[in-house]
Design an enzyme around this catalytic site. Structure first.
Site, PDB file in Angstrom:
ATOM      1  CB  THR A 106      -1.038  -0.047   1.240  1.00 17.87           C
ATOM      2  OG1 THR A 106      -0.209  -0.042   2.421  1.00 17.87           O
ATOM      3  CG2 THR A 106      -1.921  -1.175   1.063  1.00 17.87           C
ATOM      4  CG  HIS A 107       2.711   2.832   2.614  1.00 11.14           C
ATOM      5  ND1 HIS A 107       2.057   3.856   2.660  1.00 11.14           N
ATOM      6  CD2 HIS A 107       2.171   1.852   3.489  1.00 11.14           C
ATOM      7  CE1 HIS A 107       1.030   3.825   3.729  1.00 11.14           C
ATOM      8  NE2 HIS A 107       1.247   2.456   4.290  1.00 11.14           N
ATOM      9  CB  THR A 108       7.115   2.274  -1.561  1.00  8.24           C
ATOM     10  OG1 THR A 108       7.388   2.912  -0.551  1.00  8.24           O
ATOM     11  CG2 THR A 108       8.333   2.420  -2.816  1.00  8.24           C
ATOM     12  CG  PHE A 109       5.577  -1.797  -4.443  1.00  7.77           C
ATOM     13  CD1 PHE A 109       6.139  -2.591  -5.367  1.00  7.77           C
ATOM     14  CD2 PHE A 109       5.768  -1.869  -2.895  1.00  7.77           C
ATOM     15  CE1 PHE A 109       7.171  -3.280  -4.880  1.00  7.77           C
ATOM     16  CE2 PHE A 109       6.728  -2.700  -2.569  1.00  7.77           C
ATOM     17  CZ  PHE A 109       7.594  -3.423  -3.582  1.00  7.77           C
TER      18      PHE A 109
END
Length: 232
Positions: A106-109
């Site tokens: 849910t973060h970065t990608f």
């Protein structure tokens, strides 16, 4: 040549699946596990992949369990899916429970689709040659834990001894021993007993006692005050 390639791509194992073959696979699994583990019962059409049981376990109907282990007396009710789980003794798992169902980043990608960040076999095409997300999936569940119907336990969560997970809850963080949690996401509702009683339960680890002792003192389990008084 193109027609041949197309016909190959259209063929998959689902063409070979049918009620009779699924029944035969279940029969083989049932005989294998019930002969290997003492006092074990496997429900109708349940599937087990790399699973270890203790004694007096039972699994309901249409259950899927993968890469998991269970202590004595713990059971799984109908239609549950249990993955990557280490479970203690005397646990009660209700119907339609999901444990370690898998996480998406849910973060970065940029994308949450597994074909973008990983290379799972179930995707028809992947854009990576390895898993770049690689979450810690293993779930650890203590002893005498009750997980009620339709609960979801996220990957990597630890649930303490004696905890209760309310129906329809989503647990995405660790649960302390002898607490009741519920909601989406699950939050503390209350402790099951007072602090002194909880400490006695922790110290005695009654689930590790000889089962003759439990049977002889089964009357103590009907009231926490009696159990507490007996051990103090």
């Amino acid at each position: 040549m193109n027609k041949l390639r197309k016909s190959k791509s259209m063929f998959d194992k689902s063409y070979l699946q049918n009620p009779f073959s699924e029944y035969l696979k279940w029969i083989v699994t049932k005989i294998k596990y019930q002969s290997r583990f003492k006092y074990f019962k496997l429900g109708y059409l349940s599937k087990l992949i790399n699973v270890v049981f203790g004694k007096y376990n039972w699994v309901g109907n249409h259950v899927l369990i993968i890469n998991s282990s269970f202590g004595d007396f713990s059971y799984i009710s109908d239609n549950s899916v249990i993955c990557e789980t280490k479970m203690g003794k005397f646990c009660s798992i209700g119907p339609n429970v999901r444990i370690a169902p898998g996480k998406h980043p849910t973060h970065t990608f940029v994308s949450t689709h597994p074909a973008i960040y990983s290379n799972p076999a179930y995707c028809l095409k992947n854009f990576q040659n390895k898993d770049h997300h690689n979450p810690t999936r293993k779930v650890t569940i203590g002893n005498d834990v009750w997980i009620c119907a339709n609960a979801v336990i996220a990957d990597g969560v630890k649930i303490g001894d004696g905890a209760i997970i309310a129906s329809n809850s989503v647990v995405n963080s660790d649960v302390e021993p002898y607490t009741i949690v519920g909601g989406v996401p699950a939050k503390l509702i209350r402790k099951r007993f007072n602090d002194e009683q909880i400490e006695v339960l922790k110290d005695t680890e009654w689930w590790n006692k000889e089962y003759d002792w439990i049977e002889k003192n089964s009357h103590l389990f009907l009231n926490i005050d009696d159990f507490h008084k007996y051990h103090t």
